[in-house]
Write a protein that holds these residues in place. Structure first.
Motif, short mmCIF file in Angstrom:
data_model
loop_
_atom_site.label_atom_id
_atom_site.label_comp_id
_atom_site.label_asym_id
_atom_site.label_seq_id
_atom_site.Cartn_x
_atom_site.Cartn_y
_atom_site.Cartn_z
N LEU A 102 67.14 -39.34 12.13
CA LEU A 102 67.08 -37.92 11.80
C LEU A 102 66.07 -37.62 10.70
CD1 LEU A 102 70.80 -36.71 11.85
CD2 LEU A 102 68.96 -36.01 13.36
N ILE A 103 66.06 -38.43 9.65
CA ILE A 103 65.18 -38.16 8.52
C ILE A 103 63.71 -38.23 8.93
CG2 ILE A 103 64.52 -38.86 6.20
CD1 ILE A 103 67.32 -37.63 6.42
N PHE A 109 58.61 -35.30 10.22
CA PHE A 109 57.40 -35.14 11.01
C PHE A 109 57.40 -33.83 11.82
CE2 PHE A 109 57.05 -39.81 10.41
CZ PHE A 109 55.80 -39.81 9.80
N LEU A 110 58.57 -33.32 12.17
CA LEU A 110 58.63 -32.01 12.81
C LEU A 110 58.15 -30.93 11.83
CD1 LEU A 110 61.99 -32.02 14.81
CD2 LEU A 110 59.67 -32.30 15.67
N THR A 111 58.63 -31.00 10.60
CA THR A 111 58.19 -30.05 9.59
C THR A 111 56.70 -30.23 9.31
OG1 THR A 111 60.37 -30.21 8.56
CG2 THR A 111 58.65 -29.14 7.27
N TRP A 112 56.27 -31.46 9.25
CA TRP A 112 54.86 -31.78 9.00
C TRP A 112 53.99 -31.16 10.09
CZ3 TRP A 112 50.53 -34.45 10.74
CH2 TRP A 112 49.66 -34.95 9.76
N ALA A 117 65.17 -31.97 0.75
CA ALA A 117 64.04 -32.81 0.32
C ALA A 117 63.13 -33.16 1.48
CB ALA A 117 64.57 -34.09 -0.34
N VAL A 118 63.72 -33.42 2.64
CA VAL A 118 62.93 -33.79 3.82
C VAL A 118 62.04 -32.63 4.26
CG1 VAL A 118 63.08 -34.34 6.28
CG2 VAL A 118 64.54 -35.53 4.65
N VAL A 119 62.61 -31.43 4.29
CA VAL A 119 61.83 -30.26 4.71
C VAL A 119 60.74 -29.96 3.68
CG1 VAL A 119 61.93 -27.77 5.11
CG2 VAL A 119 63.68 -29.27 6.09
N TRP A 173 53.94 -30.90 3.42
CA TRP A 173 52.69 -31.56 3.04
C TRP A 173 51.69 -31.54 4.18
CZ3 TRP A 173 52.57 -37.28 0.87
CH2 TRP A 173 51.30 -37.53 0.34
N GLY A 174 52.17 -31.41 5.41
CA GLY A 174 51.27 -31.40 6.56
C GLY A 174 50.21 -30.32 6.48
N SER A 175 50.51 -29.25 5.77
CA SER A 175 49.55 -28.15 5.66
C SER A 175 48.27 -28.56 4.93
CB SER A 175 50.18 -26.95 4.94
OG SER A 175 50.52 -27.29 3.60
#
Length: 293
Positions: free
Chosen positions: A94-95, A100-103, A139-141, A146-148
């Motif tokens: 999950l983590i 990576f989905l948020t990224w 924290a994960v989200v 950072w992907g931006s």
């Protein structure tokens, strides 16, 4: 002079960490440096130049407007929901998946606050419902935004490219390997913390969250259906910028403002949201961005 400059930089960094207004801190730091160097007029010249920078201001305004229109038309919500469904199929990882989905989504919604609002409202409850500790879910989200950093829609990339005397996609391609490596290191650390501190998916936490949900919440989530066309709209500017880059060159080069405006237009056409509302809010937001009351 070198010592004074270094000291000012350190003090400015400390002030920002202590949550003083960042723009005020940076302005005053620059002003003090110019006064020490005997160039008091340069701070106003630099400030005025930055406020009217043709590569920076239009990018910031159109990116912010695009992010707002995606929220208004709920296209960002469809994108997040369509991708968050993957979470239910990978409970063990999950983590990393959430990170990576948020990224990935932050590439399409380069505004960190806009991405966090869009993604966090969906992924954080989803992670918590799966039994992940709330602090770890947040924290994960946060880390995933950072992907931006390598998004063509990020206002910093064209600004850096202008300073370096090159094109934006060259800057992004050069920094992509380091960003990917750093992101992988980040997700490894988060996963390790979740495992050793027992903040990952936990059956007891999951049952407690599900029991606390109201019947209306269960019904609302079950009734929401993802529209794939709306989910793809936030990705259109990103695709246009990549296809139009010098490295790919499948289409003529597309600027950031143009790609964002295309995304805004598509969001309106696909959702048929009130046109007056879309444009009124878009230009109102950009007026605020440029300091117009």
């Amino acid at each position: 002079m070198v010592f004074a400059g270094g000291l000012i930089v350190i003090l400015a960094f400390v002030a920002i960490v202590k949550k003083y207004e960042a723009r005020l801190v940076l302005f005053l730091s620059g002003l003090i440096m110019c006064l020490i160097g005997g160039l008091p007029d340069d701070v106003i010249k630099a400030f005025t130049k930055a406020m009217t920078n043709q590569s920076l201001v239009p990018t910031i305004c159109t990116v912010m407007g695009f992010s707002y229109v995606m929220k208004l038309t709920e296209c960002d919500r469809y994108l997040v929901y369509s991708i968050s469904g993957i979470l239910h199929k990978g409970r063990v990882v999950l983590i990393p998946i959430a990170f990576f989905l948020t990224w990935w989504i932050s590439l399409a919604i380069p505004s960190a606050s806009g991405c966090a609002a869009a993604v966090g409202s969906i992924l954080i409850p989803t992670l918590i419902a799966a039994g992940v500790h709330p602090a770890m879910a947040g924290a994960v989200v946060l880390a995933g935004t950072w992907g931006s950093a390598i998004s063509p829609g990020n206002a910093h990339n064209p600004f850096v490219a202008d300073l370096a005397g090159t094109d934006m996609m060259t800057v992004i391609i050069e920094e992509t390997p380091a960003s990917i490596i750093a992101s992988i290191a980040c997700v490894i650390v988060l996963t390790a913390i979740a495992y050793f501190w027992h903040e990952g998916a936990d059956d007891a936490r999951r049952e407690a969250v599900l029991a606390a949900r109201s019947e209306e919440e269960h019904e609302a989530q079950a009734a929401f259906h993802v529209n794939p066309v709306r989910a793809l709209v936030p990705l259109v500017p990103l695709v246009l910028l990549i296809l139009g880059s010098k490295q790919v060159a499948l289409i003529p080069e597309v600027s950031v403002p143009t790609s964002m405006l295309v995304g805004v237009a598509l969001g309106f056409v696909v959702t048929m949201t009130n046109a007056q509302e879309v444009w009124k809010k878009f230009f109102r937001l950009n007026a605020k961005c440029c300091g117009i009351p």
